[in-house]
Design a protein around this motif. Structure first.
Motif, PDB file in Angstrom:
ATOM      1  N   ASP A   1      15.452  30.458  65.574  1.00  0.00           N
ATOM      2  CA  ASP A   1      16.320  31.328  64.791  1.00  0.00           C
ATOM      3  C   ASP A   1      17.451  30.487  64.205  1.00  0.00           C
ATOM      4  N   PRO A   2      17.385  30.163  62.923  1.00  0.00           N
ATOM      5  CA  PRO A   2      18.436  29.324  62.327  1.00  0.00           C
ATOM      6  C   PRO A   2      19.691  30.100  61.944  1.00  0.00           C
ATOM      7  N   GLY A   3      19.673  31.411  62.155  1.00  0.00           N
ATOM      8  CA  GLY A   3      20.776  32.250  61.700  1.00  0.00           C
ATOM      9  C   GLY A   3      21.989  32.204  62.612  1.00  0.00           C
ATOM     10  N   PRO A   4      23.099  32.801  62.170  1.00  0.00           N
ATOM     11  CA  PRO A   4      24.332  32.836  62.971  1.00  0.00           C
ATOM     12  C   PRO A   4      24.125  33.567  64.293  1.00  0.00           C
ATOM     13  N   GLY A   5      24.751  33.040  65.348  1.00  0.00           N
ATOM     14  CA  GLY A   5      24.702  33.689  66.649  1.00  0.00           C
ATOM     15  C   GLY A   5      23.351  33.662  67.318  1.00  0.00           C
ATOM     16  N   ALA A   6      22.489  32.750  66.925  1.00  0.00           N
ATOM     17  CA  ALA A   6      21.139  32.708  67.486  1.00  0.00           C
ATOM     18  C   ALA A   6      21.181  32.533  69.002  1.00  0.00           C
ATOM     19  N   MET A   7      20.251  33.181  69.677  1.00  0.00           N
ATOM     20  CA  MET A   7      20.100  33.008  71.119  1.00  0.00           C
ATOM     21  C   MET A   7      18.959  32.055  71.462  1.00  0.00           C
ATOM     22  N   GLY A   8      18.166  31.682  70.468  1.00  0.00           N
ATOM     23  CA  GLY A   8      17.064  30.766  70.712  1.00  0.00           C
ATOM     24  C   GLY A   8      16.785  29.889  69.506  1.00  0.00           C
TER      25      GLY A   8
ATOM     26  N   ARG B   1      37.640  29.256  68.641  1.00  0.00           N
ATOM     27  CA  ARG B   1      38.361  29.719  67.464  1.00  0.00           C
ATOM     28  C   ARG B   1      37.855  31.099  67.057  1.00  0.00           C
ATOM     29  N   PRO B   2      38.710  31.974  66.515  1.00  0.00           N
ATOM     30  CA  PRO B   2      38.233  33.293  66.073  1.00  0.00           C
ATOM     31  C   PRO B   2      37.015  33.170  65.159  1.00  0.00           C
ATOM     32  N   GLY B   3      36.004  33.967  65.465  1.00  0.00           N
ATOM     33  CA  GLY B   3      34.736  33.914  64.760  1.00  0.00           C
ATOM     34  C   GLY B   3      33.666  33.153  65.501  1.00  0.00           C
ATOM     35  N   ALA B   4      34.050  32.353  66.499  1.00  0.00           N
ATOM     36  CA  ALA B   4      33.070  31.610  67.285  1.00  0.00           C
ATOM     37  C   ALA B   4      32.245  32.559  68.148  1.00  0.00           C
ATOM     38  N   CYS B   5      31.097  32.090  68.603  1.00  0.00           N
ATOM     39  CA  CYS B   5      30.325  32.862  69.580  1.00  0.00           C
ATOM     40  C   CYS B   5      31.182  33.079  70.830  1.00  0.00           C
ATOM     41  N   ALA B   6      31.082  34.280  71.392  1.00  0.00           N
ATOM     42  CA  ALA B   6      31.898  34.629  72.568  1.00  0.00           C
ATOM     43  C   ALA B   6      31.244  34.076  73.824  1.00  0.00           C
ATOM     44  N   ASP B   7      31.281  32.748  73.954  1.00  0.00           N
ATOM     45  CA  ASP B   7      30.743  32.018  75.108  1.00  0.00           C
ATOM     46  C   ASP B   7      31.916  31.314  75.774  1.00  0.00           C
TER      47      ASP B   7
ATOM     48  N   GLY C   1      31.241  17.898  71.743  1.00  0.00           N
ATOM     49  CA  GLY C   1      30.236  16.846  71.690  1.00  0.00           C
ATOM     50  C   GLY C   1      28.830  17.381  71.849  1.00  0.00           C
ATOM     51  N   GLY C   2      28.628  18.242  72.834  1.00  0.00           N
ATOM     52  CA  GLY C   2      27.309  18.829  73.026  1.00  0.00           C
ATOM     53  C   GLY C   2      26.885  19.700  71.863  1.00  0.00           C
ATOM     54  N   ALA C   3      27.840  20.470  71.314  1.00  0.00           N
ATOM     55  CA  ALA C   3      27.533  21.309  70.155  1.00  0.00           C
ATOM     56  C   ALA C   3      27.118  20.451  68.964  1.00  0.00           C
ATOM     57  N   ALA C   4      27.770  19.288  68.794  1.00  0.00           N
ATOM     58  CA  ALA C   4      27.410  18.390  67.700  1.00  0.00           C
ATOM     59  C   ALA C   4      25.994  17.857  67.871  1.00  0.00           C
ATOM     60  N   CYS C   5      25.620  17.523  69.113  1.00  0.00           N
ATOM     61  CA  CYS C   5      24.256  17.057  69.362  1.00  0.00           C
ATOM     62  C   CYS C   5      23.232  18.098  68.906  1.00  0.00           C
ATOM     63  N   LEU C   6      23.535  19.357  69.137  1.00  0.00           N
ATOM     64  CA  LEU C   6      22.614  20.434  68.783  1.00  0.00           C
ATOM     65  C   LEU C   6      22.787  20.910  67.348  1.00  0.00           C
ATOM     66  N   GLY C   7      23.719  20.309  66.612  1.00  0.00           N
ATOM     67  CA  GLY C   7      23.961  20.731  65.246  1.00  0.00           C
ATOM     68  C   GLY C   7      24.546  22.127  65.143  1.00  0.00           C
ATOM     69  N   TRP C   8      25.430  22.468  66.096  1.00  0.00           N
ATOM     70  CA  TRP C   8      25.889  23.854  66.229  1.00  0.00           C
ATOM     71  C   TRP C   8      27.414  23.933  66.353  1.00  0.00           C
ATOM     72  N   GLU C   9      28.115  22.989  65.789  1.00  0.00           N
ATOM     73  CA  GLU C   9      29.565  22.943  65.928  1.00  0.00           C
ATOM     74  C   GLU C   9      30.284  24.110  65.274  1.00  0.00           C
ATOM     75  N   ASP C  10      29.631  24.773  64.328  1.00  0.00           N
ATOM     76  CA  ASP C  10      30.312  25.874  63.643  1.00  0.00           C
ATOM     77  C   ASP C  10      30.560  27.060  64.568  1.00  0.00           C
ATOM     78  N   GLU C  11      29.689  27.261  65.592  1.00  0.00           N
ATOM     79  CA  GLU C  11      29.755  28.495  66.371  1.00  0.00           C
ATOM     80  C   GLU C  11      29.984  28.310  67.859  1.00  0.00           C
ATOM     81  N   ILE C  12      29.609  27.183  68.427  1.00  0.00           N
ATOM     82  CA  ILE C  12      29.769  26.996  69.864  1.00  0.00           C
ATOM     83  C   ILE C  12      30.560  25.730  70.141  1.00  0.00           C
ATOM     84  N   GLY C  13      31.054  25.601  71.382  1.00  0.00           N
ATOM     85  CA  GLY C  13      31.841  24.438  71.752  1.00  0.00           C
ATOM     86  C   GLY C  13      33.325  24.590  71.495  1.00  0.00           C
ATOM     87  N   HIS C  14      33.754  25.753  71.017  1.00  0.00           N
ATOM     88  CA  HIS C  14      35.176  26.037  70.802  1.00  0.00           C
ATOM     89  C   HIS C  14      35.357  27.553  70.843  1.00  0.00           C
TER      90      HIS C  14
END
Length: 449
Positions: free
Chosen positions: A188-195, A374-380, A359-372
């Motif tokens: 799932d390449p979309g925003p907030g993907a779980m897989g 900031r408002p709008g980020a995934c609630a993790d 760093g881990g989010a960058a490895c997965l190419g997912w820095e926009d939504e996880i690893g921080h």
């Protein structure tokens, strides 16, 4: 009205953004807003008082082999280096089937949640039976865990000069057909993907040049990420020199893998010039501190790589080498390794936490939504817990206390706005049954029955 409000916490939102005595609001699966003591929070359906505890983004595990918890602390292999260790365990792993992969993945994900991890990849490269990664996605969905499957592969068996037995090796057509199927079914390449799905021929030892090139071509066609082990052991240099007439990094580059869609695990034995070339190509690296120390094989110099511009994440690696899956422990060990190599002034808790999140989010190419956060980020996120005894006297810096004191565990872990660990306990009702089945499967895999 928002769903969850966490208040009275020391918030680590992102690098260089912390809020003492702050609050964070969650709406559905996103961070709604954050604020400090002078900013009134919005009304919430549920309020969680963190009582001055530390709240961080969920940690991101960028390298793992979940099935290996079925052979944790396997006595005949506990004093071996990497290659003999693999050769000892590969015959046992030929027994993997759907039930054992489901239960081992379920246990691994719960263990990761307890260690503050909310997103994990898994490099599943042993395929004695078909459709095993489907069982991993089933476990992730039952738990509510954010999961990034990496379809690993091996094509070179022992009789072909590789390490694994024939039972866990597949031909290139079978591998590529299954990669295509998994990407279609689960990525799932979309925003907030779980897989999501990446492609990962295991290493230059056990994957042919053909499967490496075919995986690259598919990744480019389907816009998937690529992952492999690289420069993990000195014997890999000898192997590549004899087979390809070059170093592992040089062969990696010749095959076209040195590109921004790739992240590599370990990378312990490159030359200085190779590190600079990898940095210039945009390749990310995962340091696996505990595993590398446990196997006695050295460790990547994460600080040096970061200074050269490489995005460095952290990974638990397989449970059989570390015998745990705590990203808190990996983060602490990364800090200690950095201080041993470069002195106490070079590495603190914030630098280590940055590797474990951004760093881990960058490895997965997912820095926009996880690893921080900031408002709008995934609630993790994680509300961390340590005993009052462990924290007694730690009054001036909750971030440093988080790694220097301890042990620390997740008191509350939230993934996509859902509480999966509460009061230091997993919320999954099925966990007891899963653990009983895991014990049965582990005895079978280890041939103890």
């Amino acid at each position: 009205m928002i769903d969850i409000l966490i208040c009275d916490a020391h918030l680590y939102i992102d690098r260089e953004w912390e809020i003492p005595d702050g609050w964070i609001a969650i709406e559905k699966d996103r961070v709604h807003s954050v604020g400090g003591p002078g900013q009134p929070p919005p009304p919430a359906a549920r309020v969680i008082s963190a009582h001055g505890r530390l709240v961080t983004p969920g940690l991101v595990n960028a390298h793992h082999h979940m099935y290996q918890n079925l052979t944790r602390s396997y006595a005949p292999a506990t004093r071996m280096r990497l290659l003999p260790w693999l050769q000892t365990l590969y015959p046992l792993w030929t027994g993997l089937d759907a039930d054992s992969v489901f239960t081992s993945s379920y246990v691994a994900m719960v263990e990761l949640l307890l260690g503050g991890c909310t997103t994990s990849m898994d490099h599943m490269y042993v395929h004695p039976r078909p459709r095993l990664i489907d069982e991993q996605f089933r476990a992730a969905r039952e738990i509510g865990f954010r999961f990034y499957a990496t379809r690993g592969s091996m094509t070179r068996a022992q009789e072909d000069g590789g390490l694994p037995p024939t039972a866990v090796v597949q031909d290139e057509d079978t591998i590529m057909a299954d990669c295509e199927r998994l990407a279609s079914a689960y990525h799932d390449p979309g925003p907030g993907a779980m897989g999501r799905v990446a492609l990962g021929p295991v290493s230059l030892f056990s994957a042919s040049e053909g499967i490496m090139r075919k995986s690259l071509a598919m990744a480019e066609r389907l816009d998937l990420r690529l992952h492999t082990h690289l420069a993990e052991d000195m014997e890999e240099d000898d192997y590549c020199l004899s087979l390809y007439g070059c170093t592992p990094t040089e062969q990696f580059e010749r095959m076209g893998w040195s590109c921004p869609r790739t992240w590599i695990a370990h990378y312990i034995y490159p030359s200085s010039s190779e590190i600079d070339r990898i940095a210039g190509a945009g390749v990310s690296v995962v340091q696996c501190p505990s595993s590398n120390m446990m196997i006695g094989g050295g460790s990547a110099d994460a600080l040096d790589m970061r200074e050269r511009g490489i995005r460095v994440g952290l990974g638990c690696n397989g449970s059989a080498t570390t015998d745990h899956a705590s990203m808190w422990m990996e983060t602490r060990n990364a800090m200690l390794l950095g201080r041993i190599s470069h002195g106490p002034q070079a590495m603190g808790a914030r630098e280590a936490l940055d590797m474990a999140t951004r760093g881990g989010a960058a490895c997965l190419g997912w820095e926009d939504e996880i690893g921080h956060l900031r408002p709008g980020a995934c609630a993790d996120l994680v509300i961390w817990h340590a005993s009052d005894v462990a924290l007694a006297g730690a009054l001036t810096d909750p971030l440093e206390a988080w790694l220097r004191c301890g042990p620390t565990v997740a008191g509350t872990t939230i993934v996509a706005g859902k509480v999966l660990v509460e009061n230091c306990e997993p919320t999954m009702a099925a966990l007891g049954d899963i653990l009983r089945e895991h014990a049965r499967q582990a005895r079978r895999i280890q041939r103890l029955d």
